[in-house]
Design a protein around this motif. Structure first.
Motif, PDB file in Angstrom:
ATOM      1  N   VAL A   1      76.471  24.546 136.783  1.00 36.80           N
ATOM      2  CA  VAL A   1      76.601  24.572 138.242  1.00 36.80           C
ATOM      3  C   VAL A   1      75.694  23.524 138.873  1.00 36.80           C
ATOM      4  O   VAL A   1      74.471  23.558 138.708  1.00 36.80           O
ATOM      5  CB  VAL A   1      76.270  25.977 138.803  1.00 36.80           C
ATOM      6  N   ALA A   2      76.311  22.588 139.594  1.00 35.65           N
ATOM      7  CA  ALA A   2      75.576  21.595 140.377  1.00 35.65           C
ATOM      8  C   ALA A   2      75.762  21.949 141.842  1.00 35.65           C
ATOM      9  O   ALA A   2      76.888  22.159 142.302  1.00 35.65           O
ATOM     10  CB  ALA A   2      76.089  20.191 140.101  1.00 35.65           C
ATOM     11  N   ALA A   3      74.665  22.044 142.554  1.00 33.22           N
ATOM     12  CA  ALA A   3      74.729  22.369 143.980  1.00 33.22           C
ATOM     13  C   ALA A   3      73.832  21.425 144.767  1.00 33.22           C
ATOM     14  O   ALA A   3      72.850  20.894 144.241  1.00 33.22           O
ATOM     15  CB  ALA A   3      74.301  23.821 144.207  1.00 33.22           C
ATOM     16  N   PHE A   4      74.219  21.219 146.010  1.00 35.64           N
ATOM     17  CA  PHE A   4      73.471  20.369 146.925  1.00 35.64           C
ATOM     18  C   PHE A   4      73.075  21.229 148.109  1.00 35.64           C
ATOM     19  O   PHE A   4      73.927  21.845 148.746  1.00 35.64           O
ATOM     20  CB  PHE A   4      74.318  19.186 147.373  1.00 35.64           C
ATOM     21  N   VAL A   5      71.786  21.272 148.390  1.00 34.30           N
ATOM     22  CA  VAL A   5      71.272  22.135 149.450  1.00 34.30           C
ATOM     23  C   VAL A   5      70.654  21.271 150.543  1.00 34.30           C
ATOM     24  O   VAL A   5      69.665  20.568 150.303  1.00 34.30           O
ATOM     25  CB  VAL A   5      70.220  23.128 148.896  1.00 34.30           C
ATOM     26  N   TRP A   6      71.272  21.313 151.717  1.00 33.88           N
ATOM     27  CA  TRP A   6      70.690  20.666 152.889  1.00 33.88           C
ATOM     28  C   TRP A   6      69.641  21.623 153.441  1.00 33.88           C
ATOM     29  O   TRP A   6      69.929  22.802 153.646  1.00 33.88           O
ATOM     30  CB  TRP A   6      71.754  20.400 153.946  1.00 33.88           C
ATOM     31  N   VAL A   7      68.444  21.122 153.666  1.00 32.12           N
ATOM     32  CA  VAL A   7      67.339  21.969 154.102  1.00 32.12           C
ATOM     33  C   VAL A   7      66.752  21.420 155.397  1.00 32.12           C
ATOM     34  O   VAL A   7      66.423  20.234 155.484  1.00 32.12           O
ATOM     35  CB  VAL A   7      66.224  22.008 153.027  1.00 32.12           C
ATOM     36  N   ALA A   8      66.619  22.297 156.398  1.00 29.36           N
ATOM     37  CA  ALA A   8      65.846  21.991 157.602  1.00 29.36           C
ATOM     38  C   ALA A   8      64.567  22.799 157.485  1.00 29.36           C
ATOM     39  O   ALA A   8      64.606  24.034 157.384  1.00 29.36           O
ATOM     40  CB  ALA A   8      66.619  22.373 158.864  1.00 29.36           C
TER      41      ALA A   8
ATOM     42  N   THR B   1      66.953  18.696 140.452  1.00 27.43           N
ATOM     43  CA  THR B   1      67.189  17.435 139.751  1.00 27.43           C
ATOM     44  C   THR B   1      66.972  16.227 140.647  1.00 27.43           C
ATOM     45  O   THR B   1      66.807  15.119 140.163  1.00 27.43           O
ATOM     46  CB  THR B   1      68.609  17.388 139.152  1.00 27.43           C
ATOM     47  N   ALA B   2      66.990  16.443 141.962  1.00 29.95           N
ATOM     48  CA  ALA B   2      66.699  15.373 142.922  1.00 29.95           C
ATOM     49  C   ALA B   2      66.336  16.014 144.255  1.00 29.95           C
ATOM     50  O   ALA B   2      66.839  17.098 144.585  1.00 29.95           O
ATOM     51  CB  ALA B   2      67.893  14.447 143.098  1.00 29.95           C
TER      52      ALA B   2
ATOM     53  N   TYR C   1      65.722  17.594 154.289  1.00 33.36           N
ATOM     54  CA  TYR C   1      65.843  17.214 152.879  1.00 33.36           C
ATOM     55  C   TYR C   1      67.226  17.553 152.348  1.00 33.36           C
ATOM     56  O   TYR C   1      67.867  18.498 152.808  1.00 33.36           O
ATOM     57  CB  TYR C   1      64.804  17.957 152.020  1.00 33.36           C
ATOM     58  N   LEU C   2      67.629  16.791 151.336  1.00 38.43           N
ATOM     59  CA  LEU C   2      68.804  17.115 150.531  1.00 38.43           C
ATOM     60  C   LEU C   2      68.279  17.361 149.119  1.00 38.43           C
ATOM     61  O   LEU C   2      67.674  16.481 148.513  1.00 38.43           O
ATOM     62  CB  LEU C   2      69.824  15.975 150.520  1.00 38.43           C
ATOM     63  N   VAL C   3      68.490  18.579 148.629  1.00 35.25           N
ATOM     64  CA  VAL C   3      67.972  18.984 147.322  1.00 35.25           C
ATOM     65  C   VAL C   3      69.151  19.215 146.388  1.00 35.25           C
ATOM     66  O   VAL C   3      70.072  19.962 146.714  1.00 35.25           O
ATOM     67  CB  VAL C   3      67.123  20.278 147.433  1.00 35.25           C
ATOM     68  N   GLN C   4      69.130  18.563 145.237  1.00 36.24           N
ATOM     69  CA  GLN C   4      70.171  18.760 144.222  1.00 36.24           C
ATOM     70  C   GLN C   4      69.594  19.676 143.159  1.00 36.24           C
ATOM     71  O   GLN C   4      68.461  19.491 142.700  1.00 36.24           O
ATOM     72  CB  GLN C   4      70.581  17.436 143.595  1.00 36.24           C
TER      73      GLN C   4
ATOM     74  N   ARG D   1      70.546  22.148 139.465  1.00 34.40           N
ATOM     75  CA  ARG D   1      71.433  22.448 138.330  1.00 34.40           C
ATOM     76  C   ARG D   1      71.036  23.819 137.819  1.00 34.40           C
ATOM     77  O   ARG D   1      69.863  24.079 137.552  1.00 34.40           O
ATOM     78  CB  ARG D   1      71.250  21.425 137.205  1.00 34.40           C
ATOM     79  N   LEU D   2      72.040  24.701 137.672  1.00 37.32           N
ATOM     80  CA  LEU D   2      71.765  26.084 137.305  1.00 37.32           C
ATOM     81  C   LEU D   2      72.838  26.633 136.368  1.00 37.32           C
ATOM     82  O   LEU D   2      73.942  26.104 136.296  1.00 37.32           O
ATOM     83  CB  LEU D   2      71.715  26.941 138.577  1.00 37.32           C
ATOM     84  N   PRO D   3      72.523  27.754 135.691  1.00 35.53           N
ATOM     85  CA  PRO D   3      73.499  28.340 134.778  1.00 35.53           C
ATOM     86  C   PRO D   3      74.654  29.053 135.478  1.00 35.53           C
ATOM     87  O   PRO D   3      75.722  29.220 134.895  1.00 35.53           O
ATOM     88  CB  PRO D   3      72.687  29.331 133.940  1.00 35.53           C
ATOM     89  N   GLY D   4      74.458  29.504 136.720  1.00 37.96           N
ATOM     90  CA  GLY D   4      75.515  30.233 137.411  1.00 37.96           C
ATOM     91  C   GLY D   4      75.221  30.348 138.891  1.00 37.96           C
ATOM     92  O   GLY D   4      74.164  29.930 139.377  1.00 37.96           O
ATOM     93  N   LEU D   5      76.149  30.953 139.621  1.00 32.54           N
ATOM     94  CA  LEU D   5      76.016  31.072 141.064  1.00 32.54           C
ATOM     95  C   LEU D   5      74.845  31.969 141.468  1.00 32.54           C
ATOM     96  O   LEU D   5      74.244  31.753 142.520  1.00 32.54           O
ATOM     97  CB  LEU D   5      77.314  31.588 141.670  1.00 32.54           C
ATOM     98  N   GLN D   6      74.508  32.944 140.636  1.00 40.55           N
ATOM     99  CA  GLN D   6      73.349  33.780 140.947  1.00 40.55           C
ATOM    100  C   GLN D   6      72.081  32.934 141.036  1.00 40.55           C
ATOM    101  O   GLN D   6      71.214  33.189 141.857  1.00 40.55           O
ATOM    102  CB  GLN D   6      73.169  34.888 139.896  1.00 40.55           C
ATOM    103  N   GLY D   7      72.022  31.893 140.229  1.00 41.17           N
ATOM    104  CA  GLY D   7      70.870  30.993 140.279  1.00 41.17           C
ATOM    105  C   GLY D   7      70.762  30.274 141.617  1.00 41.17           C
ATOM    106  O   GLY D   7      69.658  30.022 142.111  1.00 41.17           O
ATOM    107  N   VAL D   8      71.910  29.938 142.209  1.00 35.19           N
ATOM    108  CA  VAL D   8      71.910  29.302 143.533  1.00 35.19           C
ATOM    109  C   VAL D   8      71.349  30.281 144.556  1.00 35.19           C
ATOM    110  O   VAL D   8      70.491  29.928 145.375  1.00 35.19           O
ATOM    111  CB  VAL D   8      73.325  28.831 143.933  1.00 35.19           C
ATOM    112  N   GLU D   9      71.821  31.526 144.494  1.00 31.22           N
ATOM    113  CA  GLU D   9      71.301  32.547 145.414  1.00 31.22           C
ATOM    114  C   GLU D   9      69.803  32.752 145.230  1.00 31.22           C
ATOM    115  O   GLU D   9      69.060  32.850 146.202  1.00 31.22           O
ATOM    116  CB  GLU D   9      72.039  33.876 145.210  1.00 31.22           C
ATOM    117  N   ASP D  10      69.365  32.791 143.985  1.00 33.20           N
ATOM    118  CA  ASP D  10      67.936  32.973 143.706  1.00 33.20           C
ATOM    119  C   ASP D  10      67.114  31.793 144.227  1.00 33.20           C
ATOM    120  O   ASP D  10      66.019  31.981 144.767  1.00 33.20           O
ATOM    121  CB  ASP D  10      67.700  33.152 142.208  1.00 33.20           C
TER     122      ASP D  10
END
Length: 151
Positions: free
Chosen positions: A66-73, A94-95, A105-108, A110-119
């Motif tokens: 799972v690759a995700a991009f998180v826009w952060v204010a 990863t970035a 910020y834009l934070v990239q 990499r995680l094993p699953g969607l639960q990791g994104v939530e965490d």
């Protein structure tokens, strides 16, 4: 800006393609002796042009599909230095880019699953760093910089 010539650029390109190449192989491609290539690489390292030699790992083979991009204010009053230091230490990040526009910020990640994104998001919220965020998931990856495990 560090002054480098075309041969230095070619050496950097060759090393970025495969850092396991021998000095003799690189020398044959740039027209220099092994010792001359070694000296140029030493100088490139000293001047900070070459920052590290790293392996390019397959994130999916490592169990991180799972690759995700998180826009952060960032929240008001946040210690931005502490946020940056935390992002630099998180193995899932990863970035991390400081950006213009409505986001900080834009934070990239990499995680094993969607639960990791939530965490990950829950951790940012619990630390009090974010005022708001927006997350996008990558459906597939066309081009990605070399991936390295961080500990």
């Amino acid at each position: 800006m560090t002054d480098i010539d075309d041969i230095d650029r070619k050496i950097c390109l060759l090393l970025s393609e495969d850092a396991r190449q021998s000095l003799a192989q690189i020398g044959a491609q740039v027209g220099l002796s092994t010792s001359a290539v070694n000296e140029r690489i030493r100088r490139l390292i000293e001047r900070g042009v070459l920052r590290r030699f790293a392996a390019d790992c397959d994130p999916e083979a490592l169990g991180l599909p799972v690759a995700a991009f998180v826009w952060v204010a960032l929240a008001a009053g946040v210690d931005e230095g502490a946020f940056r230091a935390a992002m630099a230490q998180m193995p899932t990040v990863t970035a991390c880019h400081h950006v213009t526009g409505p986001w900080s910020y834009l934070v990239q990640i990499r995680l094993p699953g969607l639960q990791g994104v939530e965490d990950f998001l829950a951790g940012l919220k619990a630390a009090g760093w974010i005022a708001r965020s927006e997350t996008m998931l990558a459906l597939s990856t066309v081009v990605e910089p070399p991936f390295r495990l961080r500990g």
